[in-house]
Design an enzyme around this catalytic site. Structure first.
Site, mmCIF file in Angstrom:
data_model
loop_
_atom_site.group_PDB
_atom_site.id
_atom_site.type_symbol
_atom_site.label_atom_id
_atom_site.label_comp_id
_atom_site.label_asym_id
_atom_site.label_seq_id
_atom_site.Cartn_x
_atom_site.Cartn_y
_atom_site.Cartn_z
ATOM 1 N N LYS A 170 37.950 45.921 5.579
ATOM 2 C CA LYS A 170 39.185 45.290 5.124
ATOM 3 C C LYS A 170 39.430 45.714 3.681
ATOM 4 C CE LYS A 170 39.330 41.232 8.142
ATOM 5 N NZ LYS A 170 40.720 41.410 8.621
ATOM 6 N N LYS A 278 45.048 41.148 20.186
ATOM 7 C CA LYS A 278 44.318 39.883 20.050
ATOM 8 C C LYS A 278 44.954 38.893 21.034
ATOM 9 C CE LYS A 278 43.094 40.299 15.130
ATOM 10 N NZ LYS A 278 43.834 41.437 14.581
#
Length: 365
Positions: A170, A278
């Site tokens: 990230k 997701k």
């Protein structure tokens, strides 16, 4: 005795506690509320479990009255099926889509998986695949959380030591130059042939600076970058996807897009190289299947990612993923994030997730 069985539902909340301060683009997470759906009938003692796991500041069903809405669905919904005929996943998905609003994607996902679990005997088998029966492993990426340079470096070394061949970092939390140095550190030790590198910007770049940053990042032989600019900038994202030196994956951009035509329009307008799925955020398993079909028809590749669910939701997503072939590295390594997760047969070793049949499930709350 009637051949019609009625499945009814209840839920229990559970406060998951992170084993570290989990830095995200939406702040630092220390704990997370999840809800377990229980599906059962009066005719037998089997239980099916699903997980409702909305993400704060990201899920469209992150709202003040969420638990009230969940309670209403559990009280009013009854799934009836005939024992004389086999219930298919398609029937279950259709029913869930009919009775649970698009406004509550995580609730729909939980009901889908709880019913599938119960219909399959209440043994945590969501799909009948080799992942469940024969310990067929799924390759996953190792996730590097946001934090200061030392914290991120420690995570990188840990993941490399544990044998991960794909690492996702990230970015956007610390100085961009420091992040580049971390990527350079990995590349100084491992070539792109031995370690696949992904980065996730969570929309951190401004459109005017994005291309320049992508050119800098491309020097590290990256596999892809997730969501370089913020959502709802289709024109800017489309232009970026046309000229990018680095494959772009859409993530948050897919959230809240409902209906076949709207999804088709998004993919045709932006033309990303990848999409990331997701199920808890997109509307459940049926909606995820639709995204996959649309993407594959346009030669857009994809991978699945869990969304900070406990092992209950992770198990369902991993089994769903295993219904597909020729998988690249998936984002299914979140089962080790919590100090009070539900014990499960899911095991992560050497960059793979496996369902170990010799291990048992822990007690539900």
């Amino acid at each position: 005795m009637s051949s019609i069985h009625a499945i009814r539902f209840s839920y229990v909340p559970h406060q998951l506690k992170f084993n570290f301060d989990a830095g995200t683009s939406r702040g630092v997470l220390k704990e997370k509320t999840t809800y377990f759906i229980q599906a059962n009938t009066s005719e037998n003692s089997s239980v099916g479990w699903g997980e409702v796991a909305p993400l704060v500041k990201l899920s469209i069903d992150d709202r003040p009255d969420f638990e009230q809405q969940l309670q209403k669905y559990c009280k009013k919904l009854v799934f009836e099926y005939d024992l004389r005929s086999k219930v298919t996943s398609k029937q279950i998905f259709h029913w869930c889509a009919e009775v649970i609003s698009n406004e509550f994607p995580s609730i729909r996902f939980a009901f889908e998986t709880a019913i599938l679990d119960l219909i399959n005997g209440g043994q945590r088998m969501i799909f009948d695949t080799d992942f469940f029966h024969k310990e067929q492993a799924i390759a996953i990426n190792g996730l590097i959380w946001m934090g200061d340079k030392e914290f991120m470096l420690d995570q990188i070394n840990e993941k490399l030591a544990k044998g991960f061949s794909c690492i996702k970092m990230k970015i956007g939390a610390i100085d961009f130059e420091q992040e580049c140095r971390l990527l350079e550190y990995i590349r100084s030790r491992f070539s792109a042939k031995s370690i696949t590198l992904r980065v996730d910007a969570n929309g951190a770049f401004h459109p005017y600076e994005a291309l320049n940053k992508l050119e800098r990042l491309a020097k590290f032989d990256l596999h892809s970058i997730e969501q370089p600019i913020a959502v709802n900038q289709w024109k800017e994202m489309s232009e970026l996807c046309k000229v990018t030196p680095l494959p772009i994956a859409l993530d948050e951009e897919l959230i809240g897009i409902y209906g076949f035509e709207n999804r088709k329009q998004l993919l045709e307008s932006i033309r990303p190289q990848y999409i990331i799925l997701k199920p808890s955020l997109l509307g459940g398993l049926r909606d995820t299947q639709e995204w996959i079909a649309l993407a594959e028809a346009k030669d857009i590749a994809w991978w699945m990612t869990s969304a900070l669910e406990s092992n209950v939701g992770l198990n369902a997503i991993a089994q769903f993923t295993s219904t597909y072939q020729d998988l690249m590295h998936q984002g299914l390594g979140t089962g080790q994030l919590f100090t009070n997760n539900i014990d499960s047969p899911l095991v992560v070793e050497n960059g793979f997730i496996t369902y170990k049949k010799d291990k048992s499930w822990g007690e539900m709350p």
